[in-house]
Design an enzyme around this catalytic site. Structure first.
Site, PDB file in Angstrom:
ATOM      1  N   TYR A 107       0.813  -1.213   0.000  1.00 37.89           N
ATOM      2  CA  TYR A 107       0.000   0.000   0.000  1.00 37.89           C
ATOM      3  C   TYR A 107       0.853   1.272   0.000  1.00 37.89           C
ATOM      4  O   TYR A 107       0.495   2.275  -0.627  1.00 37.89           O
ATOM      5  CB  TYR A 107      -0.937   0.014   1.206  1.00 37.89           C
ATOM      6  CG  TYR A 107      -2.167  -0.837   1.014  1.00 37.89           C
ATOM      7  CD1 TYR A 107      -3.052  -0.569  -0.021  1.00 37.89           C
ATOM      8  CD2 TYR A 107      -2.441  -1.903   1.859  1.00 37.89           C
ATOM      9  CE1 TYR A 107      -4.180  -1.352  -0.222  1.00 37.89           C
ATOM     10  CE2 TYR A 107      -3.568  -2.693   1.680  1.00 37.89           C
ATOM     11  CZ  TYR A 107      -4.439  -2.410   0.637  1.00 37.89           C
ATOM     12  OH  TYR A 107      -5.551  -3.179   0.439  1.00 37.89           O
ATOM     13  N   GLU A 208       1.535 -31.538   9.879  1.00 38.41           N
ATOM     14  CA  GLU A 208       1.016 -30.629   8.855  1.00 38.41           C
ATOM     15  C   GLU A 208      -0.158 -29.806   9.367  1.00 38.41           C
ATOM     16  O   GLU A 208      -0.203 -28.587   9.159  1.00 38.41           O
ATOM     17  CB  GLU A 208       0.576 -31.441   7.631  1.00 38.41           C
ATOM     18  CG  GLU A 208      -0.126 -30.622   6.562  1.00 38.41           C
ATOM     19  CD  GLU A 208      -0.723 -31.485   5.457  1.00 38.41           C
ATOM     20  OE1 GLU A 208      -1.568 -30.949   4.718  1.00 38.41           O
ATOM     21  OE2 GLU A 208      -0.364 -32.664   5.328  1.00 38.41           O
ATOM     22  N   ASP A 260      -0.467 -35.476   5.444  1.00 39.37           N
ATOM     23  CA  ASP A 260      -1.419 -36.367   4.783  1.00 39.37           C
ATOM     24  C   ASP A 260      -0.667 -37.249   3.796  1.00 39.37           C
ATOM     25  O   ASP A 260       0.393 -36.878   3.285  1.00 39.37           O
ATOM     26  CB  ASP A 260      -2.468 -35.558   4.006  1.00 39.37           C
ATOM     27  CG  ASP A 260      -3.455 -34.851   4.919  1.00 39.37           C
ATOM     28  OD1 ASP A 260      -3.599 -35.257   6.085  1.00 39.37           O
ATOM     29  OD2 ASP A 260      -4.095 -33.878   4.453  1.00 39.37           O
TER      30      ASP A 260
END
Length: 389
Positions: A107, A208, A260
């Site tokens: 910004y 995870e 996973d």
């Protein structure tokens, strides 16, 4: 520097060092102009073609190719000016005792330039349009100066967490990571400014998912097995990766990772272990090449050459998820990674996935009971060396 420096001593030293490095690097452009030379920046290329796996160090590194960004080159002038604009904003933040986020920098630098072209027509152009554009400029400044955004005290949202029997000093305060109740310490965006005071742990377990991290925390896993429990809440941020690297490098703690059992989880492990292509210039600080993949493994699900699976056929059918075309494509891409393609164990895992075309989340193992997951599955795999290196 203008104004009185504030903040703790560690921050002030980091601020002074970064400001000095930036001043020297960019002051060279002024010397070029004074000597009548066209100003240009030589920046290492952050591309796939210039990313190399270093087998000796076990990490992805940036190659020797460089690009020349010249002010007088029409094709490069926009990016040249973006780089100088961002560098000036960062430098000003350093000397003005500010702690900008990467969103703040976007910004602060975004504005519209109004000009007239050769025909006299009035035109407008933004310094940058989207944050990914300004983020990329910040990365260019990192590779050009050798400073990382954390060195420049640029902040980002905290994502990683850690809990365990360890005391650290951060911002002048001593924090006991074993006395946070059901919560955990949020790893700060400037992990190199953390001082390790003392630790009573034998290994680091990185999981995870935040939900699984919380389950193991509540179950007292880290207390029973003298572990430091860490999560990156999915794809890990730089601070989490750096923190894990420091735990291994400085405290000599082995690192085990659970994700996973799917190509996305395996990629998350690879980011911890060897680094990522986009941040290959940081792998030396962020990657932990000796990190071991504990699971969830395809061989945990289906078994392999005498290894008994942890799930029965009925349990597999209950928890298996059909792989998508995107999953299959990513798995094949992983086989092309030299450090995976030449690893026999990883070949077994990925080819089992491609054979069955199914995936499994960590929660499927935990579904057999939290006690099974925390007190049998994890410690048994560590004790028997059932991991992939």
């Amino acid at each position: 520097m203008s104004g009185e420096m504030f903040g703790d001593e560690v921050d002030i030293k980091a601020r002074l060092r970064a400001a000095e490095v930036m001043y020297k690097k960019f002051h060279r452009l002024i010397s070029d102009v004074i000597k009548g030379r066209p100003p240009k920046l030589e920046i290492p290329k952050r591309t796939l073609s210039n990313t190399i796996f270093d087998p000796e160090r076990g990490i992805l590194v940036i190659g020797e190719e460089k690009l020349e960004r010249e002010f007088l080159n029409v094709g490069e002038s926009r990016r040249f000016m973006q780089t100088l604009l961002m560098a000036s904003i960062i430098y000003q933040s350093l000397i003005e005792n500010e702690y900008p986020t990467i969103r703040d920098l976007y910004y602060k630098g975004k504005h519209t330039i109004v000009y007239r072209d050769y025909s006299g027509r009035k035109r407008e152009e933004n310094t940058w349009d989207e944050q990914k554009e300004s983020d990329s400029v910040i990365q260019d400044i990192e590779v050009y100066t050798g400073l990382f955004r954390e060195d420049m005290l640029i902040l980002s949202k905290e994502k990683g967490k850690v809990v365990g029997n360890m005391r650290i000093r951060s911002g002048g305060d001593v924090i006991d990571l074993s006395k946070l109740g059901h919560g955990a310490y949020a790893i700060e965006p400037t992990p190199d400014l953390i001082e390790f005071l003392d630790v009573d742990a034998e290994f680091v377990l990185v999981v995870e998912k935040d939900a699984v991290f919380q389950q193991l925390h509540r179950a007292g896993f880290w207390k029973k097995y003298k572990a430091l429990l860490v999560t990156g809440s999915g794809q890990p941020d730089r601070a989490t990766r750096r923190f894990v690297r420091r735990l291994h490098e400085e405290l000599k703690l082995p690192v085990y990772i659970i994700t996973d059992s799917d190509p996305y989880g395996w990629y998350i492990y690879s980011v911890y272990k060897v680094g990522s292509i986009t941040l290959s210039y940081e792998s030396e600080r962020l990657a932990t090449p000796k990190a071991k993949f504990l699971g969830v493994q395809m061989t945990d699900i289906f078994g392999y050459r005498g290894k008994k699976p942890y799930l029965s056929e009925a349990e597999r059918k209950k928890f298996m998820i059909k792989a998508t075309d995107k999953d299959v494509k990513r798995a094949k891409e992983l086989l092309n990674y030299s450090w995976i393609g030449k690893n026999r164990r990883w070949n077994v895992e990925i080819r089992l996935f491609l054979k069955h075309l199914v995936k499994l989340e960590i929660e499927a193992i935990a579904s057999k009971g939290l006690k099974f997951f925390a007190y049998q599955y994890i410690p048994e795999k560590i004790e028997t060396g059932d991991w992939i290196d």
